[in-house]
Design an enzyme around this catalytic site. Structure first.
Site, short mmCIF file in Angstrom:
data_model
loop_
_atom_site.label_atom_id
_atom_site.label_comp_id
_atom_site.label_asym_id
_atom_site.label_seq_id
_atom_site.Cartn_x
_atom_site.Cartn_y
_atom_site.Cartn_z
N LYS A 76 2.38 -17.35 -7.61
CA LYS A 76 2.81 -16.19 -6.80
C LYS A 76 4.28 -15.88 -7.07
O LYS A 76 4.65 -14.73 -7.29
CB LYS A 76 2.58 -16.46 -5.32
N GLN A 117 1.49 -20.26 3.09
CA GLN A 117 0.35 -20.78 2.32
C GLN A 117 -0.52 -21.67 3.21
O GLN A 117 -0.03 -22.61 3.83
CB GLN A 117 0.87 -21.56 1.10
N ASP A 120 -0.45 -10.85 3.70
CA ASP A 120 -1.73 -11.55 3.52
C ASP A 120 -2.82 -10.91 4.39
O ASP A 120 -4.01 -11.15 4.16
CB ASP A 120 -1.57 -13.02 3.94
#
Ligand code: NDP
Length: 297
Positions: free
Chosen positions: A54, A98, A121
């Site tokens: 990422k 995460q 997200d």
């Protein structure tokens, strides 16, 4: 008949290139780079790989990457304080924590601390609510990537029968919402669904997001259907001691029946980070109060 292969890898590369162009335009207009903060708690090996790619792809797209690595034993309060700090940092447009988090942390609590306008997200309940009622917001990256592949392949999805197998908050449910918003007739199947093969056989569009290697068989698929395989499953390879990745769909079998299929790897997988970069760019434009044309990306 041999199905077309939906090349997610190539589509994702194009999307990243487009994000790169717009990120340069944003920087010229806003006087700063769009920024993505990624927080990793602990040393989960798969998460470390994701976070590294990422960060790398964010920088390659011309955006700023802020990585925060915290030890596994970090108190939850410290993580919440970091998220609060990122919420108010004007250089940060998108925040990604995460998952999974270590067991002593409440994932829902952490996600709900993220400012929904930086929730790239799309896991915040406000993002889920916005998607459900059709307001602009952030949509989880994997299902949005699947939708992009479907629209690229099929054009309008209006009136098509879609079956989504899986009802998780990160894939199945948002996928179903997106297809509904495109005016598909949507069925969500799950582990309690009866006669799953029959249900799937009705579908013009099948999205498999289960996590069971090659569960969806060729004779479940309606001839000509478009099949999106989200599953990532590691199975033993022919060579002793080696493993290989397969999806939730019997790919070889599906190739004889379907109209188009995403391969695993190289289908949905590469889309997820590309869409994350896209969401971060959209966040940057919104947070800076700048216009981004609705069809720009
Ligand atoms: P979850 O485990 O959260 O959800 C799986 C879903 O599948 C559940 O809704 C479950 O039903 C359903 N299910 C389980 N067994 C069956 C069955 N026998 N028949 C029908 N439905 C069943 O998984 P995720 O949604 O997080 O992920 C799904 C897959 O997608 C995984 O392989 C994951 O690795 C992959 N994935 C890939 C990504 C990518 O970037 N390509 C990103 C995210 C996920 P129930 O709710 O009843 O338990």
């Amino acid at each position: 008949m041999t199905a077309a292969i939906i090349d997610g890898k190539a589509f994702a590369a194009n999307l990243r290139a487009k994000v790169g162009e717009l990120a340069a335009a944003f920087e010229a207009e806003a006087g700063r780079k769009a920024g993505l903060a990624v927080v990793l708690v602990g040393e989960d090996p798969a998460s470390q790989v994701y976070v590294r790619s990422k960060g790398k792809q964010t920088v390659e797209a011309g955006m700023a990457s802020f990585e925060h690595r915290l030890p596994a034993e970090t108190p939850e309060a410290d993580l919440l304080a970091l998220v609060e700090q990122l919420n108010t940092d004007p250089a940060v447009d998108g925040i990604l924590v995460q998952l999974p988090l270590p067991g002593h942390m409440d994932e829902q609590k952490v996600i709900s601390t993220i400012n929904p306008d930086k929730d790239v997200d799309g896991f915040h309940v406000i993002s889920a609510g916005r998607l459900a009622v059709g307001q602009p917001g952030f949509v989880p990256c994997t299902p949005l990537g699947c939708l992009m592949l479907l629209k690229d392949r099929l054009g309008s999805l209006s009136g098509l029968d879609a079956v989504v197998i899986g009802r998780s908050n990160i894939v199945g449910k948002p996928m179903a919402q997106l297809l509904l918003a495109e005016s598909c007739t949507v069925t969500i199947a799950h582990s309690r669904t009866q006669n799953l093969p029959e249900v799937v056989r009705r579908a013009d569009i099948v999205v498999a997001a289960v996590g069971r290697a090659e569960m969806v068989k060729a004779d479940w698929i309606k001839p000509g259907a478009t099949v999106i395989d989200v599953g990532i499953n590691r199975v033993p390879a022919a060579e002793a001691g080696k493993t290989r990745l397969v999806g939730d769909v019997d790919y070889a079998g599906a190739m004889d029946v379907a109209g188009a299929v995403t391969p695993v790897p190289g289908g949905v997988g590469p889309m997820t980070i590309a869409v994350l970069l896209r969401n971060t760019l959209v966040a940057a434009y919104r947070n800076a109060g700048l216009e981004l044309a609705a069809d720009a990306i």
